[in-house]
Design an enzyme around this catalytic site. Structure first.
Site, PDB file in Angstrom:
ATOM      1  N   CYS A   1       0.824  -1.201   0.000  1.00  0.00           N
ATOM      2  CA  CYS A   1       0.000   0.000   0.000  1.00  0.00           C
ATOM      3  C   CYS A   1       0.866   1.261   0.000  1.00  0.00           C
ATOM      4  CB  CYS A   1      -0.987  -0.025   1.175  1.00  0.00           C
ATOM      5  SG  CYS A   1      -2.342   1.166   0.981  1.00  0.00           S
TER       6      CYS A   1
ATOM      7  N   HIS B   1      -3.580  -4.949   0.558  1.00  0.00           N
ATOM      8  CA  HIS B   1      -3.088  -5.403   1.863  1.00  0.00           C
ATOM      9  C   HIS B   1      -3.140  -6.930   1.954  1.00  0.00           C
ATOM     10  CE1 HIS B   1      -2.504  -1.666   4.222  1.00  0.00           C
ATOM     11  NE2 HIS B   1      -3.344  -1.170   3.332  1.00  0.00           N
TER      12      HIS B   1
ATOM     13  N   GLU C   1      -1.600  -8.872   3.894  1.00  0.00           N
ATOM     14  CA  GLU C   1      -1.517  -9.386   5.267  1.00  0.00           C
ATOM     15  C   GLU C   1      -2.887  -9.591   5.888  1.00  0.00           C
ATOM     16  OE1 GLU C   1      -2.072  -5.045   5.883  1.00  0.00           O
ATOM     17  OE2 GLU C   1      -0.987  -6.273   4.422  1.00  0.00           O
TER      18      GLU C   1
END
Length: 236
Positions: free
Chosen positions: A114, A213, A215
């Site tokens: 990001c 993102h 994660e």
């Protein structure tokens, strides 16, 4: 071989926990959890101002993740702030730019997430679109508050990214800015509205950035690729 050490850049801002309300160095747990799930050891890297610190840190880690966070200072790419650009942190910008310079000097594997993708573009001499809704006419990339947008991205055939996540992927995103120009990097994924969602450097080095993102969904492909590259770097 021991699990490689993966550095994760962090926020530095006010936070509340327990009885405390103070400035803190922090990062959402998902980042470290995704590194650990992929076989790496996470190490948090808060902003450091000391001369030469980035070089010393890079010499001791096996890969670097430039994490998400606040907007990049428009002055870093020669622009005036858009009305929606806010809360940039010059100390973090300077630290992460120094880490990227040190990483490039030794061929350290790097993954940008990001804001990390945006900073990598700026580090390479590129520029940002400061408010993506102005370009695409919607706020799907960042619905507001702590909510993530869900979008589909299409990857470039034959790219490193495609080999890690496939031809298409449903991803979580939370960004109101995006990369406009990215010298030295190839565009390797876009959203349906044309927004650039990933870029990678040419050559053998793992130097890849995504606007989403990974994660938050434990997308092991990207982090596993980074950890594998970190092992190779450590062995060399």
């Amino acid at each position: 071989m021991d699990a490689p050490l993966i550095g994760l850049t962090t926020y530095r801002q006010r936070a509340a926990w327990g009885v405390w309300d103070a400035r803190a160095d922090l990062l959402p747990t998902e980042y470290a959890a995704s590194v650990e799930a992929a076989g790496g050891v996470p190490l948090l890297l808060p902003p450091v101002a000391a001369p030469g610190a980035a070089t010393r840190v890079v010499a001791r880690i096996d890969a670097l993740v430039v994490s998400g966070g606040a907007d990049v200072d428009p002055a870093a790419y020669g622009a005036e702030p858009h009305p929606e650009t806010a809360a940039w942190q010059p100390d973090r910008d300077e630290w992460e730019l120094s880490l990227l310079t040190a990483a490039a000097e030794v061929g350290l594997p790097v993954l940008g997430i990001c804001r990390g993708m945006q900073l990598m573009a700026v580090h390479a001499g590129g520029t940002l679109d400061q408010h993506t809704p102005d370009l695409v006419g919607h706020a799907q990339h960042s619905p507001g508050g702590d909510a993530y947008g869900s979008i589909e991205v299409r990857t470039a055939e034959g790219s490193r990214l495609a080999g890690l996540v496939g031809a298409t992927a449903e991803v979580s995103c939370h960004h109101h800015q995006s990369v406009a120009t990215h010298p030295g990097f190839t565009a390797v994924a876009r959203a349906e509205d044309g927004t650039l969602e990933a870029m990678e450097a040419t050559g053998d080095r793992y130097c890849l950035a995504v606007q989403w993102h990974p994660e938050t969904r434990l997308e092991i492909g990207l982090m596993a690729g980074l950890v594998a590259a970190a092992r190779e770097h450590a062995a060399s």
